[in-house]
Design a protein around this motif. Structure first.
Motif, mmCIF file in Angstrom:
data_model
loop_
_atom_site.group_PDB
_atom_site.id
_atom_site.type_symbol
_atom_site.label_atom_id
_atom_site.label_comp_id
_atom_site.label_asym_id
_atom_site.label_seq_id
_atom_site.Cartn_x
_atom_site.Cartn_y
_atom_site.Cartn_z
ATOM 1 N N ILE A 188 0.800 -1.086 0.103
ATOM 2 C CA ILE A 188 0.024 -0.097 -0.105
ATOM 3 C C ILE A 188 0.961 1.205 0.127
ATOM 4 N N LEU A 189 1.615 1.495 0.806
ATOM 5 C CA LEU A 189 2.516 2.597 0.987
ATOM 6 C C LEU A 189 3.393 2.803 -0.084
ATOM 7 N N MET A 190 4.242 1.754 -0.571
ATOM 8 C CA MET A 190 5.059 1.809 -1.807
ATOM 9 C C MET A 190 4.501 2.303 -2.955
ATOM 10 N N PRO A 191 3.315 1.458 -3.638
ATOM 11 C CA PRO A 191 2.702 1.788 -4.457
ATOM 12 C C PRO A 191 2.185 3.315 -4.536
ATOM 13 N N LEU A 192 1.695 3.800 -3.454
ATOM 14 C CA LEU A 192 0.887 5.105 -3.498
ATOM 15 C C LEU A 192 2.016 6.143 -3.078
ATOM 16 N N LEU A 214 0.284 3.780 12.354
ATOM 17 C CA LEU A 214 0.652 4.665 11.396
ATOM 18 C C LEU A 214 1.322 5.709 11.952
ATOM 19 N N ASN A 215 2.170 6.403 11.245
ATOM 20 C CA ASN A 215 2.802 7.638 11.174
ATOM 21 C C ASN A 215 2.978 8.086 10.052
ATOM 22 N N ALA A 216 2.677 9.329 9.532
ATOM 23 C CA ALA A 216 2.834 10.031 8.330
ATOM 24 C C ALA A 216 2.576 11.483 8.188
ATOM 25 N N PRO A 217 3.153 12.144 7.204
ATOM 26 C CA PRO A 217 3.107 13.512 7.104
ATOM 27 C C PRO A 217 1.772 13.487 6.158
ATOM 28 N N LEU A 218 1.444 15.096 6.194
ATOM 29 C CA LEU A 218 0.177 15.254 5.497
ATOM 30 C C LEU A 218 0.290 14.955 4.038
ATOM 31 N N GLY A 219 1.384 15.140 3.548
ATOM 32 C CA GLY A 219 1.484 15.151 2.080
ATOM 33 C C GLY A 219 1.391 13.523 1.610
ATOM 34 N N ASP A 220 1.517 12.614 2.610
ATOM 35 C CA ASP A 220 1.444 11.125 2.247
ATOM 36 C C ASP A 220 0.123 10.721 2.517
ATOM 37 N N MET A 221 -0.410 11.399 3.484
ATOM 38 C CA MET A 221 -1.736 11.246 3.486
ATOM 39 C C MET A 221 -2.836 11.661 2.455
ATOM 40 N N ALA A 222 -2.396 12.687 2.021
ATOM 41 C CA ALA A 222 -3.012 13.369 0.990
ATOM 42 C C ALA A 222 -3.099 12.285 -0.307
ATOM 43 N N ARG A 223 -1.791 11.615 -0.559
ATOM 44 C CA ARG A 223 -1.732 10.623 -1.372
ATOM 45 C C ARG A 223 -2.971 9.627 -1.156
ATOM 46 N N TYR A 224 -3.133 9.210 -0.079
ATOM 47 C CA TYR A 224 -3.966 8.402 0.277
ATOM 48 C C TYR A 224 -5.433 8.503 0.061
ATOM 49 N N VAL A 225 -5.866 9.568 0.574
ATOM 50 C CA VAL A 225 -7.165 10.013 0.157
ATOM 51 C C VAL A 225 -7.409 10.301 -1.394
ATOM 52 N N PHE A 234 -6.128 8.524 -3.603
ATOM 53 C CA PHE A 234 -6.161 7.058 -3.803
ATOM 54 C C PHE A 234 -7.741 6.555 -3.603
ATOM 55 N N LEU A 235 -8.150 7.069 -2.494
ATOM 56 C CA LEU A 235 -9.429 6.620 -2.015
ATOM 57 C C LEU A 235 -10.783 7.295 -2.855
ATOM 58 N N MET A 236 -10.340 8.401 -3.269
ATOM 59 C CA MET A 236 -11.351 9.087 -4.455
ATOM 60 C C MET A 236 -11.118 8.487 -5.934
ATOM 61 N N ASN A 253 -8.763 7.671 -9.391
ATOM 62 C CA ASN A 253 -8.546 8.472 -10.838
ATOM 63 C C ASN A 253 -8.098 7.449 -12.019
ATOM 64 N N GLY A 254 -8.826 7.212 -12.937
ATOM 65 C CA GLY A 254 -8.623 6.092 -13.917
ATOM 66 C C GLY A 254 -7.292 6.272 -14.481
ATOM 67 N N GLN A 255 -6.717 7.399 -14.357
ATOM 68 C CA GLN A 255 -5.396 7.566 -15.024
ATOM 69 C C GLN A 255 -4.128 7.086 -14.125
ATOM 70 N N THR A 256 -4.581 6.708 -12.889
ATOM 71 C CA THR A 256 -3.357 6.215 -12.135
ATOM 72 C C THR A 256 -3.317 4.728 -12.005
ATOM 73 N N PRO A 257 -2.418 4.026 -12.695
ATOM 74 C CA PRO A 257 -2.480 2.846 -12.580
ATOM 75 C C PRO A 257 -2.064 2.087 -11.252
ATOM 76 N N ALA A 258 -1.468 2.782 -10.465
ATOM 77 C CA ALA A 258 -0.970 2.275 -8.963
ATOM 78 C C ALA A 258 -2.169 1.933 -8.250
ATOM 79 N N TYR A 259 -3.200 2.836 -8.563
ATOM 80 C CA TYR A 259 -4.595 2.591 -7.489
ATOM 81 C C TYR A 259 -5.033 1.253 -7.942
ATOM 82 N N GLU A 260 -5.126 0.730 -9.011
ATOM 83 C CA GLU A 260 -5.743 -0.486 -9.381
ATOM 84 C C GLU A 260 -4.620 -1.503 -8.826
ATOM 85 N N VAL A 261 -3.171 -1.482 -8.799
ATOM 86 C CA VAL A 261 -2.441 -2.250 -8.160
ATOM 87 C C VAL A 261 -2.861 -2.443 -6.735
ATOM 88 N N VAL A 262 -3.143 -1.528 -6.146
ATOM 89 C CA VAL A 262 -3.379 -1.466 -4.608
ATOM 90 C C VAL A 262 -4.779 -1.950 -4.317
#
Length: 392
Positions: free
Chosen positions: A207-211, A258-269, A271-273, A275-284
């Motif tokens: 999860i963390l690395m692909p995102l 889990l510990n993370a900066p806001l920038g990393d958590m922004a990547r996570y949310v 992913f939750l929303m 984006n069809g152009q982001t292949p890593a999302y389907e990998v996760v």
């Protein structure tokens, strides 16, 4: 101290557009509330269409050193970790390694030692654990932990197993909701057993690395990130007290490590929303499986992980309704850190916030809000000023 600028957060996510017109009003309330509560430090990020469109920070990550909160400040996300655990379970389900309706004892035979006065303990399933309807109590370790020399949480699986013969279900599985931390430890154990990796290693790899969450970690900080880790505090009528710093959640890592900066958590949310152009999302996790997690399983209770009288428990996420709008949400609360994220799917807007101070209710100062009250006021302001005007 404030920042409110568009930020590009990950290679395949579109660059942010203009800052929402209502954001200045959000910032004003945010800073006013933090000052009124006496919160030491906080960060807030707004994500729309996969990119950060606004952000704000306030105060200090280390009060003694007078080190201000900045973009690299790392917060502890506590129970928001549970959503990562749920995604990992869905990954294993999609790979054919488990069914959500598998009895827990199929994968964790030690669980058979738990007393079920309502029938066979095999009635408790993975789905029940993900929806907090297993019948287990809320606290992982209901003894000790109140002395500085005690471990922050139990450190070994064997400690949990040793108390299973003294544990019982409080209601028949699937019949009620009751927020349960120990239930998520069993999910973490299943992830370890079926993947062959330690829980932290599995989540990092899958999860963390692909995102691209490269500054995120579990429990104690890597040496090079330790200077960025926020301290945490408790404020009561007796004053401000610093909580344990750089702590280890032990065997409870799957429900709160889990510990993370806001920038990393922004990547996570983002992913939750989706984006069809982001292949890593389907990998996760494929989109259909993620949306399956957002289907209501049982009515949740206000104040037990969820907010609002209409809250429902999904699978490791909560479904909440505020001001007539539906949200996917989860909060975290541990060791002085309080956090929350809200995702509004129709407007493709989400925000995530963390506070490093747990302010309790005052008996001497009725005008001082608690951190939870600040969190709720911020939510209502963002809905009114930012999300509501853009809701379809």
């Amino acid at each position: 101290m404030r920042v409110a600028v568009p930020v590009f957060i990950v290679g395949a996510v579109a660059l942010a557009g203009a800052q929402p017109s209502g954001w200045p009003a959000v910032e004003q309330i945010y800073h006013q509330q933090i000052k009124a509560a006496g919160i030491v430090g906080s960060s807030l990020v707004l994500v729309r269409d996969g990119a950060v469109v606004a952000r704000a920070v306030d105060g200090y990550q280390d009060l003694d050193a007078k080190r201000p909160v900045d973009d690299e400040t790392i917060y502890h996300w506590a129970s928001i970790t549970k959503t990562f655990t749920g995604i990992a379970i869905m990954q294993l389900r999609d790979r054919g390694l488990l069914s959500l309706d598998d009895p827990i004892v199929k994968h964790v035979p030690e669980f058979r030692q738990v007393h079920n006065p309502y029938g066979d303990i095999a009635q408790v399933t993975i789905r029940h654990m993900m929806a907090h309807s297993s019948g287990l109590r809320a606290a992982t370790w209901p003894w000790g932990g109140d002395q500085p020399w005690h471990p922050f949480e139990p450190t070994a699986w064997e400690q949990l197993v040793a108390m299973l013969p003294y544990t019982q279900l409080n209601f028949a599985p699937g019949t009620k909701y009751s927020y349960s931390n120990p239930g998520v430890i069993f999910l973490g154990r299943i992830i370890q057993l079926l993947s062959g990796d330690d829980y932290e290693v599995y989540i990092t790899k899958n999860i963390l690395m692909p995102l691209g969450m490269h500054s995120s970690f579990f429990d104690r900080a890597p040496y090079f990130l330790r200077p960025h880790r926020s301290h945490s505090y408790m404020r009561t009528d007796a004053g401000l007290k610093e909580a344990r710093f750089d702590f280890d959640t032990g065997i409870t890592v799957s429900n709160g490590g889990l510990n993370a900066p806001l920038g990393d958590m922004a990547r996570y949310v983002a992913f939750l929303m989706g984006n069809g152009q982001t292949p890593a999302y389907e990998v996760v996790l494929k989109r259909s499986s993620l949306e399956e997690m957002w289907k209501p399983q049982i009515r949740a209770s206000d104040g037990e992980g969820a907010s609002g009288d209409a809250a429902q428990a999904g699978l490791s996420f909560f479904l909440e309704r505020h001001s007539g709008l539906d949200f996917i949400a989860h909060s975290g609360d541990q060791n002085g850190f309080i956090s929350h994220f809200y995702l509004h799917r129709p407007s493709r807007t989400a925000y995530i916030v963390s506070f490093n101070t747990d302010v309790s209710a005052s008996k001497t100062n009725a005008s001082r809000p608690t951190t939870r009250q600040v969190d709720a006021t911020l939510r209502d302001t963002i809905i009114r000023e930012v999300i509501g005007p853009h809701s379809p």
